[in-house]
Write an enzyme that holds these catalytic residues in place. Structure first.
Site, PDB file in Angstrom:
ATOM      1  N   HIS A  69       0.801  -1.221   0.000  1.00  0.00           N
ATOM      2  CA  HIS A  69       0.000   0.000   0.000  1.00  0.00           C
ATOM      3  C   HIS A  69       0.834   1.273   0.000  1.00  0.00           C
ATOM      4  O   HIS A  69       0.274   2.377   0.014  1.00  0.00           O
ATOM      5  CB  HIS A  69      -0.943  -0.001   1.212  1.00  0.00           C
ATOM      6  CG  HIS A  69      -2.008  -1.040   1.140  1.00  0.00           C
ATOM      7  ND1 HIS A  69      -1.822  -2.322   1.615  1.00  0.00           N
ATOM      8  CD2 HIS A  69      -3.269  -1.009   0.642  1.00  0.00           C
ATOM      9  CE1 HIS A  69      -2.926  -3.018   1.424  1.00  0.00           C
ATOM     10  NE2 HIS A  69      -3.825  -2.247   0.829  1.00  0.00           N
ATOM     11  N   HIS A 102      -3.000  -6.011  -5.952  1.00  0.00           N
ATOM     12  CA  HIS A 102      -3.148  -7.208  -5.121  1.00  0.00           C
ATOM     13  C   HIS A 102      -4.619  -7.595  -5.013  1.00  0.00           C
ATOM     14  O   HIS A 102      -5.517  -6.782  -5.274  1.00  0.00           O
ATOM     15  CB  HIS A 102      -2.560  -6.983  -3.717  1.00  0.00           C
ATOM     16  CG  HIS A 102      -3.151  -5.806  -2.993  1.00  0.00           C
ATOM     17  ND1 HIS A 102      -2.693  -4.518  -3.174  1.00  0.00           N
ATOM     18  CD2 HIS A 102      -4.159  -5.717  -2.089  1.00  0.00           C
ATOM     19  CE1 HIS A 102      -3.391  -3.690  -2.399  1.00  0.00           C
ATOM     20  NE2 HIS A 102      -4.294  -4.388  -1.749  1.00  0.00           N
ATOM     21  N   CYS A 156     -14.510  -5.523   4.328  1.00  0.00           N
ATOM     22  CA  CYS A 156     -13.581  -5.669   3.210  1.00  0.00           C
ATOM     23  C   CYS A 156     -12.180  -5.949   3.732  1.00  0.00           C
ATOM     24  O   CYS A 156     -11.817  -5.535   4.833  1.00  0.00           O
ATOM     25  CB  CYS A 156     -13.587  -4.447   2.295  1.00  0.00           C
ATOM     26  SG  CYS A 156     -13.299  -2.882   3.098  1.00  0.00           S
ATOM     27  N   HIS A 192      -8.375  -8.552   2.488  1.00  0.00           N
ATOM     28  CA  HIS A 192      -7.543  -9.204   1.476  1.00  0.00           C
ATOM     29  C   HIS A 192      -7.402 -10.696   1.783  1.00  0.00           C
ATOM     30  O   HIS A 192      -7.206 -11.063   2.939  1.00  0.00           O
ATOM     31  CB  HIS A 192      -6.123  -8.628   1.478  1.00  0.00           C
ATOM     32  CG  HIS A 192      -6.059  -7.136   1.550  1.00  0.00           C
ATOM     33  ND1 HIS A 192      -5.963  -6.450   2.740  1.00  0.00           N
ATOM     34  CD2 HIS A 192      -6.078  -6.212   0.570  1.00  0.00           C
ATOM     35  CE1 HIS A 192      -5.920  -5.150   2.485  1.00  0.00           C
ATOM     36  NE2 HIS A 192      -5.992  -4.977   1.182  1.00  0.00           N
ATOM     37  N   GLU A 244     -14.313  -9.409  11.990  1.00  0.00           N
ATOM     38  CA  GLU A 244     -14.764  -8.025  12.110  1.00  0.00           C
ATOM     39  C   GLU A 244     -16.137  -7.892  12.743  1.00  0.00           C
ATOM     40  O   GLU A 244     -16.383  -6.951  13.499  1.00  0.00           O
ATOM     41  CB  GLU A 244     -14.784  -7.346  10.733  1.00  0.00           C
ATOM     42  CG  GLU A 244     -13.420  -7.083  10.162  1.00  0.00           C
ATOM     43  CD  GLU A 244     -13.439  -6.065   9.021  1.00  0.00           C
ATOM     44  OE1 GLU A 244     -14.484  -5.407   8.822  1.00  0.00           O
ATOM     45  OE2 GLU A 244     -12.405  -5.925   8.358  1.00  0.00           O
ATOM     46  N   TYR A 303      -9.227  -1.223  -9.384  1.00  0.00           N
ATOM     47  CA  TYR A 303      -9.278   0.216  -9.144  1.00  0.00           C
ATOM     48  C   TYR A 303      -7.987   0.670  -8.464  1.00  0.00           C
ATOM     49  O   TYR A 303      -7.246  -0.126  -7.876  1.00  0.00           O
ATOM     50  CB  TYR A 303     -10.498   0.603  -8.285  1.00  0.00           C
ATOM     51  CG  TYR A 303     -10.325   0.313  -6.810  1.00  0.00           C
ATOM     52  CD1 TYR A 303      -9.899   1.311  -5.932  1.00  0.00           C
ATOM     53  CD2 TYR A 303     -10.580  -0.949  -6.292  1.00  0.00           C
ATOM     54  CE1 TYR A 303      -9.727   1.055  -4.580  1.00  0.00           C
ATOM     55  CE2 TYR A 303     -10.419  -1.218  -4.948  1.00  0.00           C
ATOM     56  CZ  TYR A 303      -9.992  -0.216  -4.093  1.00  0.00           C
ATOM     57  OH  TYR A 303      -9.812  -0.476  -2.762  1.00  0.00           O
ATOM     58  N   GLU A 358      -4.588   2.412  -2.477  1.00  0.00           N
ATOM     59  CA  GLU A 358      -5.196   1.107  -2.742  1.00  0.00           C
ATOM     60  C   GLU A 358      -5.095   0.857  -4.237  1.00  0.00           C
ATOM     61  O   GLU A 358      -5.546   1.681  -5.037  1.00  0.00           O
ATOM     62  CB  GLU A 358      -6.663   1.087  -2.313  1.00  0.00           C
ATOM     63  CG  GLU A 358      -6.904   1.113  -0.824  1.00  0.00           C
ATOM     64  CD  GLU A 358      -6.565  -0.191  -0.118  1.00  0.00           C
ATOM     65  OE1 GLU A 358      -6.000  -1.099  -0.770  1.00  0.00           O
ATOM     66  OE2 GLU A 358      -6.863  -0.295   1.074  1.00  0.00           O
ATOM     67  N   GLU A 412      -6.121  -2.371  -6.175  1.00  0.00           N
ATOM     68  CA  GLU A 412      -6.674  -3.688  -5.884  1.00  0.00           C
ATOM     69  C   GLU A 412      -7.439  -4.275  -7.061  1.00  0.00           C
ATOM     70  O   GLU A 412      -8.070  -3.546  -7.834  1.00  0.00           O
ATOM     71  CB  GLU A 412      -7.629  -3.595  -4.685  1.00  0.00           C
ATOM     72  CG  GLU A 412      -6.924  -3.167  -3.412  1.00  0.00           C
ATOM     73  CD  GLU A 412      -7.817  -3.211  -2.191  1.00  0.00           C
ATOM     74  OE1 GLU A 412      -7.286  -3.435  -1.097  1.00  0.00           O
ATOM     75  OE2 GLU A 412      -9.039  -3.018  -2.321  1.00  0.00           O
ATOM     76  N   TRP A 429     -13.747   2.973  -3.016  1.00  0.00           N
ATOM     77  CA  TRP A 429     -14.146   1.662  -3.543  1.00  0.00           C
ATOM     78  C   TRP A 429     -15.620   1.381  -3.223  1.00  0.00           C
ATOM     79  O   TRP A 429     -16.329   0.799  -4.040  1.00  0.00           O
ATOM     80  CB  TRP A 429     -13.247   0.546  -3.008  1.00  0.00           C
ATOM     81  CG  TRP A 429     -13.249   0.374  -1.518  1.00  0.00           C
ATOM     82  CD1 TRP A 429     -14.091  -0.392  -0.775  1.00  0.00           C
ATOM     83  CD2 TRP A 429     -12.349   0.996  -0.594  1.00  0.00           C
ATOM     84  NE1 TRP A 429     -13.781  -0.294   0.557  1.00  0.00           N
ATOM     85  CE2 TRP A 429     -12.713   0.544   0.698  1.00  0.00           C
ATOM     86  CE3 TRP A 429     -11.263   1.869  -0.722  1.00  0.00           C
ATOM     87  CZ2 TRP A 429     -12.029   0.952   1.851  1.00  0.00           C
ATOM     88  CZ3 TRP A 429     -10.587   2.271   0.419  1.00  0.00           C
ATOM     89  CH2 TRP A 429     -10.965   1.821   1.689  1.00  0.00           C
TER      90      TRP A 429
END
Length: 197
Positions: free
Chosen positions: A33, A40, A75, A77, A95, A110, A120, A122, A169
């Site tokens: 990042h 990624h 959200c 990864h 979360e 994006y 970002e 991604e 996003w």
């Protein structure tokens, strides 16, 4: 209740990919990042109720990118060695302390820059699920500062009226959900939701 552990780490091994989602290598989350960012894998989850409300979360103030911005339900990864399917359910439990059946909708690339803090970049897979209301949620305070269920029309107004309060996003994904996937989301049925507590 706060029985949560820290679940995000700078040294998480993220999966670097090309535009077609072919793996090109691995890099720590912090390095992926920095600057313009390295492309990624990532994912976004939207949880809806049968009465057309969607769960939004306000990102923790400790996040290096977009702290305290409102965003979609969850959200994160996939990590090295982890499939999308494994990653989305892990993150829901970490979360929100729940799990749910999820349906994959689409993938998009994006790039968004957050000042001098980083970016970002991604290839993000978008998933949706429907849960019964009310749902007991126990958010992880290291990841989430606040949360709320909002009618879809109110989310439209939030994005229109407060564009500087929401993540980029989330805006891109929401606009596509509202234009291309309304019928899919309306047809979802609550199934498989469990408390992970």
């Amino acid at each position: 209740m706060n029985n949560h552990k820290t679940v995000s780490f700078d040294n998480e091994p993220l999966i670097l990919v090309d535009a077609d989602d072919n793996v090109t290598g691995y890099e720590t989350k912090v390095n992926a990042h920095l600057g313009d960012g390295l492309l990624h894998r990532a994912f976004s989850i939207f949880l809806f109720t049968e009465d057309d409300q969607v769960l939004l979360q306000q990102r923790s103030g400790k996040k290096p990118l977009w702290p305290l911005y409102w965003s979609n339900s969850c959200c994160s990864h996939p990590r090295k060695g982890e499939t999308y399917e494994q990653a989305v359910h892990r993150r829901l439990r970490e979360e929100l302390t729940i799990d749910a059946d999820l349906e994959y909708l689409y993938r998009f690339e994006y790039h968004a820059v957050f000042g001098d803090a980083g970016s970002e970049h991604e290839l993000c897979s978008v998933f949706v699920g429907k849960v019964p209301a009310p749902v007991r949620i126990d958010v992880n305070p290291s990841e989430i500062a606040a949360w709320r269920w909002m009618p879809s029309a109110a989310v439209d107004r939030l994005i229109a009226d407060e564009p500087d309060a929401v993540t980029p996003w989330f805006v891109m994904e929401w606009q596509r959900l509202r234009t291309e996937f309304r019928e899919t989301i309306a047809g979802l049925r609550p199934r498989g939701m469990i408390s992970a507590a």
